[in-house]
Design a protein around this motif. Structure first.
Motif, PDB file in Angstrom:
ATOM      1  N   ALA A 239     -10.106  69.355  24.597  1.00 59.52           N
ATOM      2  CA  ALA A 239      -9.803  70.512  23.784  1.00 59.52           C
ATOM      3  C   ALA A 239     -10.881  70.099  22.078  1.00 59.52           C
ATOM      4  O   ALA A 239     -12.186  70.551  22.525  1.00 59.52           O
ATOM      5  N   GLY A 240     -10.241  68.995  21.447  1.00 59.47           N
ATOM      6  CA  GLY A 240     -11.306  69.021  20.177  1.00 59.47           C
ATOM      7  C   GLY A 240     -12.250  68.064  20.513  1.00 59.47           C
ATOM      8  O   GLY A 240     -13.681  68.992  20.524  1.00 59.47           O
ATOM      9  N   VAL A 241     -12.085  66.924  21.054  1.00 57.64           N
ATOM     10  CA  VAL A 241     -13.287  66.546  21.236  1.00 57.64           C
ATOM     11  C   VAL A 241     -14.379  66.626  22.034  1.00 57.64           C
ATOM     12  O   VAL A 241     -15.917  67.097  21.675  1.00 57.64           O
ATOM     13  N   ALA A 242     -13.550  66.793  23.166  1.00 61.47           N
ATOM     14  CA  ALA A 242     -14.794  67.482  24.419  1.00 61.47           C
ATOM     15  C   ALA A 242     -15.528  68.826  24.097  1.00 61.47           C
ATOM     16  O   ALA A 242     -16.403  69.044  24.435  1.00 61.47           O
ATOM     17  N   GLY A 243     -14.837  69.514  23.549  1.00 62.17           N
ATOM     18  CA  GLY A 243     -15.293  71.008  22.826  1.00 62.17           C
ATOM     19  C   GLY A 243     -16.458  70.445  21.855  1.00 62.17           C
ATOM     20  O   GLY A 243     -17.527  71.394  21.887  1.00 62.17           O
ATOM     21  N   LYS A 244     -16.419  69.720  21.319  1.00 63.79           N
ATOM     22  CA  LYS A 244     -17.522  69.623  20.092  1.00 63.79           C
ATOM     23  C   LYS A 244     -18.262  68.611  21.244  1.00 63.79           C
ATOM     24  O   LYS A 244     -19.496  69.405  20.337  1.00 63.79           O
ATOM     25  N   ALA A 245     -17.999  68.507  21.508  1.00 62.84           N
ATOM     26  CA  ALA A 245     -19.613  67.139  22.605  1.00 62.84           C
ATOM     27  C   ALA A 245     -20.577  67.852  22.977  1.00 62.84           C
ATOM     28  O   ALA A 245     -21.233  68.303  23.072  1.00 62.84           O
ATOM     29  N   LEU A 246     -19.552  69.720  23.817  1.00 63.09           N
ATOM     30  CA  LEU A 246     -20.323  70.244  24.442  1.00 63.09           C
ATOM     31  C   LEU A 246     -21.093  71.469  23.812  1.00 63.09           C
ATOM     32  O   LEU A 246     -21.782  71.776  24.051  1.00 63.09           O
ATOM     33  N   SER A 247     -20.488  71.565  23.034  1.00 66.67           N
ATOM     34  CA  SER A 247     -20.669  72.842  21.801  1.00 66.67           C
ATOM     35  C   SER A 247     -22.440  71.284  20.823  1.00 66.67           C
ATOM     36  O   SER A 247     -23.346  72.171  20.742  1.00 66.67           O
ATOM     37  N   ASP A 248     -22.325  70.277  20.633  1.00 61.61           N
ATOM     38  CA  ASP A 248     -23.355  69.907  19.768  1.00 61.61           C
ATOM     39  C   ASP A 248     -24.231  69.803  21.376  1.00 61.61           C
ATOM     40  O   ASP A 248     -25.443  70.078  20.434  1.00 61.61           O
ATOM     41  N   ALA A 249     -24.131  69.346  22.047  1.00 58.17           N
ATOM     42  CA  ALA A 249     -24.966  69.666  23.049  1.00 58.17           C
ATOM     43  C   ALA A 249     -26.062  70.469  23.264  1.00 58.17           C
ATOM     44  O   ALA A 249     -27.118  70.658  23.801  1.00 58.17           O
ATOM     45  N   LEU A 250     -24.595  72.092  23.579  1.00 54.33           N
ATOM     46  CA  LEU A 250     -25.824  73.275  23.275  1.00 54.33           C
ATOM     47  C   LEU A 250     -26.664  73.579  22.456  1.00 54.33           C
ATOM     48  O   LEU A 250     -27.766  73.960  22.542  1.00 54.33           O
ATOM     49  N   ALA A 251     -26.125  72.800  21.172  1.00 54.17           N
ATOM     50  CA  ALA A 251     -27.190  73.163  19.769  1.00 54.17           C
ATOM     51  C   ALA A 251     -27.878  72.199  19.944  1.00 54.17           C
ATOM     52  O   ALA A 251     -29.339  72.783  19.447  1.00 54.17           O
ATOM     53  N   LYS A 252     -28.119  71.013  20.733  1.00 59.69           N
ATOM     54  CA  LYS A 252     -29.897  70.236  20.319  1.00 59.69           C
ATOM     55  C   LYS A 252     -30.362  71.014  21.132  1.00 59.69           C
ATOM     56  O   LYS A 252     -31.671  70.754  21.285  1.00 59.69           O
ATOM     57  N   THR A 253     -30.302  71.904  22.473  1.00 60.69           N
ATOM     58  CA  THR A 253     -30.796  72.447  22.842  1.00 60.69           C
ATOM     59  C   THR A 253     -31.829  73.804  22.069  1.00 60.69           C
ATOM     60  O   THR A 253     -32.873  73.981  22.851  1.00 60.69           O
ATOM     61  N   GLY A 254     -31.352  74.319  21.277  1.00 58.42           N
ATOM     62  CA  GLY A 254     -32.141  75.123  20.184  1.00 58.42           C
ATOM     63  C   GLY A 254     -31.249  76.258  20.481  1.00 58.42           C
ATOM     64  O   GLY A 254     -31.846  77.360  19.591  1.00 58.42           O
ATOM     65  N   VAL A 255     -30.602  76.826  21.554  1.00 53.93           N
ATOM     66  CA  VAL A 255     -30.077  77.977  22.176  1.00 53.93           C
ATOM     67  C   VAL A 255     -29.110  78.881  21.083  1.00 53.93           C
ATOM     68  O   VAL A 255     -29.199  79.845  21.196  1.00 53.93           O
ATOM     69  N   LEU A 256     -28.612  77.718  20.531  1.00 55.33           N
ATOM     70  CA  LEU A 256     -27.618  77.876  19.356  1.00 55.33           C
ATOM     71  C   LEU A 256     -28.513  77.672  17.502  1.00 55.33           C
ATOM     72  O   LEU A 256     -27.192  78.229  16.708  1.00 55.33           O
ATOM     73  N   SER A 257     -29.416  78.388  17.277  1.00 53.21           N
ATOM     74  CA  SER A 257     -30.693  78.200  15.990  1.00 53.21           C
ATOM     75  C   SER A 257     -29.999  79.257  15.486  1.00 53.21           C
ATOM     76  O   SER A 257     -29.521  79.195  13.573  1.00 53.21           O
ATOM     77  N   GLY A 258     -29.489  80.372  15.833  1.00 52.61           N
ATOM     78  CA  GLY A 258     -29.240  81.762  14.825  1.00 52.61           C
ATOM     79  C   GLY A 258     -27.507  81.580  14.790  1.00 52.61           C
ATOM     80  O   GLY A 258     -26.906  82.600  14.617  1.00 52.61           O
ATOM     81  N   PHE A 259     -26.855  80.646  15.579  1.00 53.48           N
ATOM     82  CA  PHE A 259     -24.825  80.389  14.686  1.00 53.48           C
ATOM     83  C   PHE A 259     -25.128  79.762  14.119  1.00 53.48           C
ATOM     84  O   PHE A 259     -26.085  78.575  13.173  1.00 53.48           O
ATOM     85  N   ALA A 260     -24.209  79.957  13.130  1.00 50.85           N
ATOM     86  CA  ALA A 260     -23.551  78.915  12.805  1.00 50.85           C
ATOM     87  C   ALA A 260     -23.518  77.221  12.412  1.00 50.85           C
ATOM     88  O   ALA A 260     -23.836  76.363  12.008  1.00 50.85           O
ATOM     89  N   LEU A 261     -23.141  76.689  13.943  1.00 48.82           N
ATOM     90  CA  LEU A 261     -23.860  75.516  14.001  1.00 48.82           C
ATOM     91  C   LEU A 261     -24.945  75.240  14.464  1.00 48.82           C
ATOM     92  O   LEU A 261     -25.167  73.929  14.299  1.00 48.82           O
ATOM     93  N   GLY A 262     -25.591  76.128  14.307  1.00 45.52           N
ATOM     94  CA  GLY A 262     -27.250  76.072  14.905  1.00 45.52           C
ATOM     95  C   GLY A 262     -27.944  75.787  13.764  1.00 45.52           C
ATOM     96  O   GLY A 262     -28.332  74.987  13.738  1.00 45.52           O
ATOM     97  N   LYS A 263     -27.706  76.304  12.463  1.00 50.31           N
ATOM     98  CA  LYS A 263     -28.043  76.043  11.459  1.00 50.31           C
ATOM     99  C   LYS A 263     -27.798  75.182  10.698  1.00 50.31           C
ATOM    100  O   LYS A 263     -28.178  74.339  10.438  1.00 50.31           O
ATOM    101  N   GLU A 264     -26.019  74.677  11.415  1.00 50.93           N
ATOM    102  CA  GLU A 264     -25.586  73.446  10.649  1.00 50.93           C
ATOM    103  C   GLU A 264     -26.685  72.181  10.789  1.00 50.93           C
ATOM    104  O   GLU A 264     -26.994  71.259  10.364  1.00 50.93           O
ATOM    105  N   LYS A 265     -26.084  72.207  12.605  1.00 52.21           N
ATOM    106  CA  LYS A 265     -27.614  71.121  12.822  1.00 52.21           C
ATOM    107  C   LYS A 265     -28.952  71.420  12.610  1.00 52.21           C
ATOM    108  O   LYS A 265     -29.365  69.931  12.559  1.00 52.21           O
ATOM    109  N   ARG A 266     -28.886  72.147  12.180  1.00 51.74           N
ATOM    110  CA  ARG A 266     -30.795  72.337  11.342  1.00 51.74           C
ATOM    111  C   ARG A 266     -31.128  71.392  10.312  1.00 51.74           C
ATOM    112  O   ARG A 266     -31.867  70.918   9.863  1.00 51.74           O
ATOM    113  N   LYS A 267     -30.049  71.578   9.440  1.00 51.58           N
ATOM    114  CA  LYS A 267     -30.340  71.097   7.846  1.00 51.58           C
ATOM    115  C   LYS A 267     -29.629  70.075   7.827  1.00 51.58           C
ATOM    116  O   LYS A 267     -30.404  69.433   7.178  1.00 51.58           O
ATOM    117  N   LYS A 268     -28.781  69.159   9.058  1.00 55.83           N
ATOM    118  CA  LYS A 268     -28.449  67.759   9.127  1.00 55.83           C
ATOM    119  C   LYS A 268     -30.214  66.963   9.458  1.00 55.83           C
ATOM    120  O   LYS A 268     -30.059  65.983   8.940  1.00 55.83           O
TER     121      LYS A 268
END
Length: 192
Positions: free
Chosen positions: A160-189
């Motif tokens: 749940a923890g490690v795999a959930g983070k990995a899946l979410s991070d992979a999804l964020a890399k595609t740009g589809v989460l750019s309007g969400f908290a995770l996407g914004k965090e990834k853009r800042k980093k």
């Protein structure tokens, strides 16, 4: 759900439906593992049943995301014909409460790997406590029950923890989460 945006509700709901199907797909895997290893078989993969709560909370980062996503997933699972029936709703709510409790303990401020793993472990603790009474674990040898519990904790942390983070991070890399908290965090980093 005050202060939630429509897109957050939609994404949480879509994730919940997708993972309800994933949860159903893993039932036969659990049965095979139980056939080989006994009651502990499900505990090896139990973290799978917590993953949507971690993903939804990590992406959306609002109170209630973990609880609501797990509850919706359980509801959809029942509607799709899970043999556990309405009792599954209670299980989903308990798992969601466990996952939610970890984020609440951080004041909904920390969404790092450690917190996500802790969330999976708390879902494991809550679900195991429920299962202990619901599934009759008390009839099993104490050492075996302890081994089941530890196995479920590890599964919650990893699946749940490690795999959930990995899946979410992979999804964020595609740009589809750019309007969400995770996407914004990834853009800042990425910009830093």
């Amino acid at each position: 759900m005050k202060n939630w945006k429509l897109k957050e509700i939609v994404v949480m709901s879509v994730l919940s439906v997708v993972f309800a199907v994933v949860y159903l797909a893993f039932l036969p895997v659990g049965k095979v593992l139980t056939g080989f290893f006994g009651p502990i078989g499900y505990d090896f993969i139990f973290g799978i049943w917590f993953i949507v709560s971690i993903i939804a909370a990590y992406i959306i980062r609002k109170p209630g995301a973990a609880f609501l996503s797990e509850t919706i997933a359980a509801t959809v699972e029942v509607m799709l014909g899970n043999a556990a029936g309405p009792m599954l709703l209670i299980s989903g709510m308990i798992q969601g409460l466990g996952a939610e409790s970890a984020f609440a303990m951080t004041g909904y401020r920390r969404y790092n790997l450690g917190t996500l793993m802790f969330s999976g472990m708390m879902a494991a603790v809550f679900s195991f406590a429920w299962g202990y009474f619901q599934s009759g674990y008390a009839a099993l040898a104490g050492g075996y029950v302890l081994l089941m519990f530890v196995t479920r904790l590890i599964s919650g942390a990893i699946l749940a923890g490690v795999a959930g983070k990995a899946l979410s991070d992979a999804l964020a890399k595609t740009g589809v989460l750019s309007g969400f908290a995770l996407g914004k965090e990834k853009r800042k980093k990425h910009a830093a």
